[in-house]
Design a protein around this motif. Structure first.
Motif, mmCIF file in Angstrom:
data_model
loop_
_atom_site.group_PDB
_atom_site.id
_atom_site.type_symbol
_atom_site.label_atom_id
_atom_site.label_comp_id
_atom_site.label_asym_id
_atom_site.label_seq_id
_atom_site.Cartn_x
_atom_site.Cartn_y
_atom_site.Cartn_z
ATOM 1 N N GLN A 57 0.843 -1.196 0.000
ATOM 2 C CA GLN A 57 0.000 0.000 0.000
ATOM 3 C C GLN A 57 0.877 1.245 0.000
ATOM 4 O O GLN A 57 1.849 1.336 0.756
ATOM 5 C CB GLN A 57 -0.922 0.017 1.210
ATOM 6 N N LEU A 58 0.529 2.187 -0.854
ATOM 7 C CA LEU A 58 1.302 3.411 -0.954
ATOM 8 C C LEU A 58 1.162 4.242 0.320
ATOM 9 O O LEU A 58 0.105 4.235 0.968
ATOM 10 C CB LEU A 58 0.841 4.251 -2.146
ATOM 11 N N SER A 59 2.211 4.941 0.668
ATOM 12 C CA SER A 59 2.144 5.897 1.761
ATOM 13 C C SER A 59 1.434 7.156 1.273
ATOM 14 O O SER A 59 1.225 7.343 0.068
ATOM 15 C CB SER A 59 3.548 6.254 2.243
ATOM 16 N N SER A 60 1.072 8.032 2.200
ATOM 17 C CA SER A 60 0.411 9.283 1.816
ATOM 18 C C SER A 60 1.307 10.127 0.923
ATOM 19 O O SER A 60 0.839 10.766 -0.031
ATOM 20 C CB SER A 60 0.022 10.062 3.069
ATOM 21 N N THR A 61 2.598 10.112 1.205
ATOM 22 C CA THR A 61 3.545 10.872 0.380
ATOM 23 C C THR A 61 3.622 10.295 -1.026
ATOM 24 O O THR A 61 3.633 11.032 -2.024
ATOM 25 C CB THR A 61 4.947 10.858 1.021
ATOM 26 N N GLU A 62 3.659 8.967 -1.131
ATOM 27 C CA GLU A 62 3.711 8.304 -2.440
ATOM 28 C C GLU A 62 2.428 8.557 -3.222
ATOM 29 O O GLU A 62 2.461 8.766 -4.441
ATOM 30 C CB GLU A 62 3.952 6.808 -2.254
ATOM 31 N N LYS A 63 1.288 8.537 -2.525
ATOM 32 C CA LYS A 63 0.021 8.823 -3.205
ATOM 33 C C LYS A 63 0.014 10.255 -3.743
ATOM 34 O O LYS A 63 -0.410 10.493 -4.885
ATOM 35 C CB LYS A 63 -1.154 8.613 -2.260
ATOM 36 N N LYS A 64 0.482 11.209 -2.941
ATOM 37 C CA LYS A 64 0.519 12.607 -3.363
ATOM 38 C C LYS A 64 1.391 12.776 -4.595
ATOM 39 O O LYS A 64 1.042 13.492 -5.540
ATOM 40 C CB LYS A 64 1.032 13.476 -2.218
#
Length: 229
Positions: A57-64
């Motif tokens: 699962q992507l981190s919030s930073t990776e999603k951004k």
């Protein structure tokens, strides 16, 4: 779409995250023509077949960063959950098949059967859950669906109620006379399959199209249960 175009389309959806090449769950779900949540549920329910390195699962930073670099993921900006990334196999550019891809291939096959119906579907399956119901979202709105299953508990009742609120409704009835699982398309095409549809991809099992028997089976069913017209 020819192989070169298919390969180019797939390649455009591959990202490098955490040093490995991946596809985002939304893109992979579109490739196999299933909903994103259905794809992730299928993997979760088959966790023994998918090693941890297969999906993360992507981190919030990776999603951004993903949203910033790719306009088609704009809606993820407003999502409270982060998407999953799936690692690729070496054969991905050629066929788009992922490691342990039996789950997705099975869903694709079952989905195509559902889409082929022009007027009616009858499913006899003793073990039904929301993942099975989601298959019926792929049918034409004019196609009626009757599901015959051994027991209708409160959880299944709620799943059916939620499904019917969003899609053309399905009719579900208790039917305790069958051990095997069957799918009847348009009152003429009869399929026998070796496991419940909710277990697609967990183990090897076969779909068998029976040359005769659909009409006879329907007549026998009408003797013990009233099917929707």
């Amino acid at each position: 779409m020819n192989n070169r175009l298919a390969s180019k389309s797939i390649q455009s959806k591959i990202f490098t995250i955490r040093g490995v090449q991946v596809m985002i769950d939304k893109d992979l779900a579109e490739m196999y023509q299933v909903e994103t949540k259905v794809l992730n549920q299928a993997v979760k329910r088959n966790s023994e077949r998918f090693p941890l390195q297969f999906r993360f699962q992507l981190s919030s930073t990776e999603k951004k960063e993903l949203v910033t670099n790719c306009d088609r993921f704009e809606l993820l900006k407003h999502s409270s959950s982060n998407p999953f990334a799936f690692t690729e196999q070496n054969e991905l550019p050629q066929k788009g098949i992922f490691y342990n891809g039996q789950v997705f291939d099975s869903w694709k096959f079952a989905s195509d059967l559902i889409r082929s119906a022009q007027k009616s579907i009858v499913l006899i399956d003793n073990y039904i859950d929301d993942s099975v119901l989601s298959l019926f979202a792929k049918r034409s709105s004019v196609v009626s669906v009757t599901v015959l299953t051994k027991e209708i508990n409160k959880s299944l009742e709620q799943d059916v109620k939620k499904f019917n609120a969003q899609y053309p409704p399905v009719t579900i009835k208790e039917f305790k006379n069958s051990h095997d699982r069957f799918l009847i398309i348009d009152d003429t095409n009869l399929y026998h399959f070796g496991a419940s549809l909710k277990d697609l991809g967990k183990k090897w099992f076969a779909f068998s199209k029976m040359d005769i028997g659909a009409i006879e089976m329907l007549e026998n069913l009408k003797k013990v249960v009233v099917l929707c017209s």
